[in-house]
Each structure stands twice: as structure tokens, then as C-alpha cells.
Design an enzyme around this catalytic site. Structure first.
Site, PDB file in Angstrom:
ATOM      1  N   GLY A 190       0.839  -1.195   0.000  1.00  9.37           N
ATOM      2  CA  GLY A 190       0.000   0.000   0.000  1.00  9.37           C
ATOM      3  C   GLY A 190       0.867   1.235   0.000  1.00  9.37           C
TER       4      GLY A 190
ATOM      5  N   GLN B 232       2.948   9.986   1.221  1.00  8.99           N
ATOM      6  CA  GLN B 232       4.249   9.302   1.221  1.00  8.99           C
ATOM      7  C   GLN B 232       5.092   9.678   0.001  1.00  8.99           C
ATOM      8  OE1 GLN B 232       2.410   5.232   2.134  1.00  8.99           O
ATOM      9  NE2 GLN B 232       4.409   5.129   3.141  1.00  8.99           N
TER      10      GLN B 232
ATOM     11  N   CYS C  16       6.128  -0.085   7.179  1.00  9.15           N
ATOM     12  CA  CYS C  16       5.728   1.053   6.360  1.00  9.15           C
ATOM     13  C   CYS C  16       6.897   1.454   5.477  1.00  9.15           C
ATOM     14  CB  CYS C  16       5.327   2.218   7.269  1.00  9.15           C
ATOM     15  SG  CYS C  16       4.848   3.708   6.389  1.00  9.15           S
ATOM     16  N   LEU C  17       6.615   1.733   4.217  1.00  7.32           N
ATOM     17  CA  LEU C  17       7.680   2.140   3.300  1.00  7.32           C
ATOM     18  C   LEU C  17       8.338   3.439   3.746  1.00  7.32           C
ATOM     19  CD1 LEU C  17       5.979   1.257  -0.099  1.00  7.32           C
ATOM     20  CD2 LEU C  17       7.792  -0.020   1.061  1.00  7.32           C
TER      21      LEU C  17
ATOM     22  N   HIS D 159      -4.088   1.187   7.843  1.00  9.08           N
ATOM     23  CA  HIS D 159      -2.753   1.791   7.828  1.00  9.08           C
ATOM     24  C   HIS D 159      -2.684   2.940   6.820  1.00  9.08           C
ATOM     25  CE1 HIS D 159       1.818   1.371   7.854  1.00  9.08           C
ATOM     26  NE2 HIS D 159       1.590   2.101   6.780  1.00  9.08           N
ATOM     27  N   GLU D 160      -3.170   2.700   5.603  1.00 13.48           N
ATOM     28  CA  GLU D 160      -3.083   3.729   4.559  1.00 13.48           C
ATOM     29  C   GLU D 160      -3.980   4.921   4.873  1.00 13.48           C
ATOM     30  OE1 GLU D 160      -0.638   3.503   2.724  1.00 13.48           O
ATOM     31  OE2 GLU D 160      -0.275   1.391   3.081  1.00 13.48           O
TER      32      GLU D 160
ATOM     33  N   HIS E  60      -2.441   7.396   7.159  1.00 13.14           N
ATOM     34  CA  HIS E  60      -1.490   8.313   6.517  1.00 13.14           C
ATOM     35  C   HIS E  60      -2.180   9.606   6.079  1.00 13.14           C
ATOM     36  CE1 HIS E  60       2.372   6.286   6.136  1.00 13.14           C
ATOM     37  NE2 HIS E  60       1.807   5.173   5.709  1.00 13.14           N
TER      38      HIS E  60
HETATM   39 NI    NI Z   1       2.771   3.331   5.619  1.00 17.03          NI
END
Ligand code: NI
Length: 162
Positions: free
Chosen positions: A46, A51, A89-90, A131-132, A135
Site C-alpha cells: 500500500g 508518502q 511502512c515504506l 494503515h493507509e 497516513h
Molecule cells: Ni505506511
């Protein structure tokens, strides 16, 4: 399409509340294409627009590698159950932590044509949706970690990150 630079924890853009998308434009379509490409290239499941430095309420999610979901102005409308497990998380590379999330989530959103859609999921998909969407309101999973953030070892490098 292009790979975009993924912002990392400490970048103030990740702490901001994103704005609703009011109309689809060629520029926003390009952003969405780039977000998908960037997520796949990073082996993520995701990615949220902040991000990549864009404060719009857009997320892309693909928990299987062949089922991309694009959610514009998403909202969670129903949750049930509970799951506790590892999350990454990226934007927090090389780390993971234990987070409790609902085991079932239903979200409503708009698709790329600004038409209403619903997405429901359990387990990893439910976790990714939560999670997304966090953000988009400037929240990172590290705020919800139970215990300590852990270093992801080399063997776990294939682990999915959101
Ligand atoms: Ni993330």
C-alpha cells in the site's frame, strides 16, 4: 509513469492532514499511476499520496500483487473483530512493530472516475486499509506500536510493507 521518491519518517509532510480530491485531472491520474508503480517497485502492499509528498486523500493498496485498489477520499464505515500482528511502512524502512487493528474493515471511496465504490477486506487487506487511511490524517503506525519498533533482519526483507 515514474517512480516517485518515498518520504521517510521525520519528513513533516507525513504529519499533515490531506485534502479531499474534488475533481479528477490528468495530473491526478498521473499521480495515481506513479503511486502504483512506486508501491510495486518498493514491494509494498500500500501507499498513500503523502508518502510521495502530495497532500491529497488518495491511497493505493494491493495485498496480492495482482489486485490493485485505488481509493480516493476513502472513509472506513464499518469494522469488526481484532487482529494483532507485525506491520511495516515504506516510510519507516527497515523497521516493523506489532499493531492491533480490526480484522474486518469496510471502506467507501471514489474510483479514478470519481464514482463511488466500496472495498471490504479481512486480515492483511483490512490492516492495509487502516494503515493507509491513517497516513491521510498524518498518522504513522509507529504511534500505535505495542512494545518496541524492531529492526527487520535481512531474512525478512521480503516482508510486505505498507
Ligand atoms: Ni505506511
Amino acid at each position: 509513469m515514474a517512480i516517485r521518491n518515498i518520504r521517510e519518517m521525520g519528513d513533516e509532510v507525513l504529519g499533515k492532514v490531506c485534502k479531499e480530491v474534488t475533481q479528477m485531472t490528468p495530473r491526478t491520474r498521473e499521480l495515481i499511476e506513479d503511486m502504483l508503480e512506486t508501491m510495486y517497485e518498493a514491494n509494498g502492499v500500500g501507499l498513500a499520496a503523502p508518502q510521495v509528498g502530495i497532500l491529497k486523500r488518495i491511497v493505493v493498496i494491493d495485498t496480492t500483487g495482482e489486485d490493485p485498489h485505488i481509493l480516493i477520499n476513502p472513509r472506513i464505515v464499518e469494522t469488526s473483530g481484532e487482529q494483532t500482528g507485525q506491520e511495516g511502512c515504506l516510510s519507516v524502512p527497515g523497521k516493523s512493530g506489532v499493531v492491533t487493528r480490526p480484522n474486518y474493515v469496510k471502506a467507501v471511496a471514489l474510483d479514478v472516475n470519481m464514482q463511488p465504490i466500496e472495498l471490504e477486506g479481512t486480515e492483511l487487506l483490512a490492516r492495509a486499509i487502516c494503515h493507509e487511511l491513517d497516513h491521510l490524517d498524518g498518522h504513522l503506525y509507529v504511534e500505535k506500536v505495542e512494545g518496541d519498533l524492531m529492526d527487520v533482519t535481512y531474512d525478512d526483507e521480503e516482508e510486505e510493507e505498507e
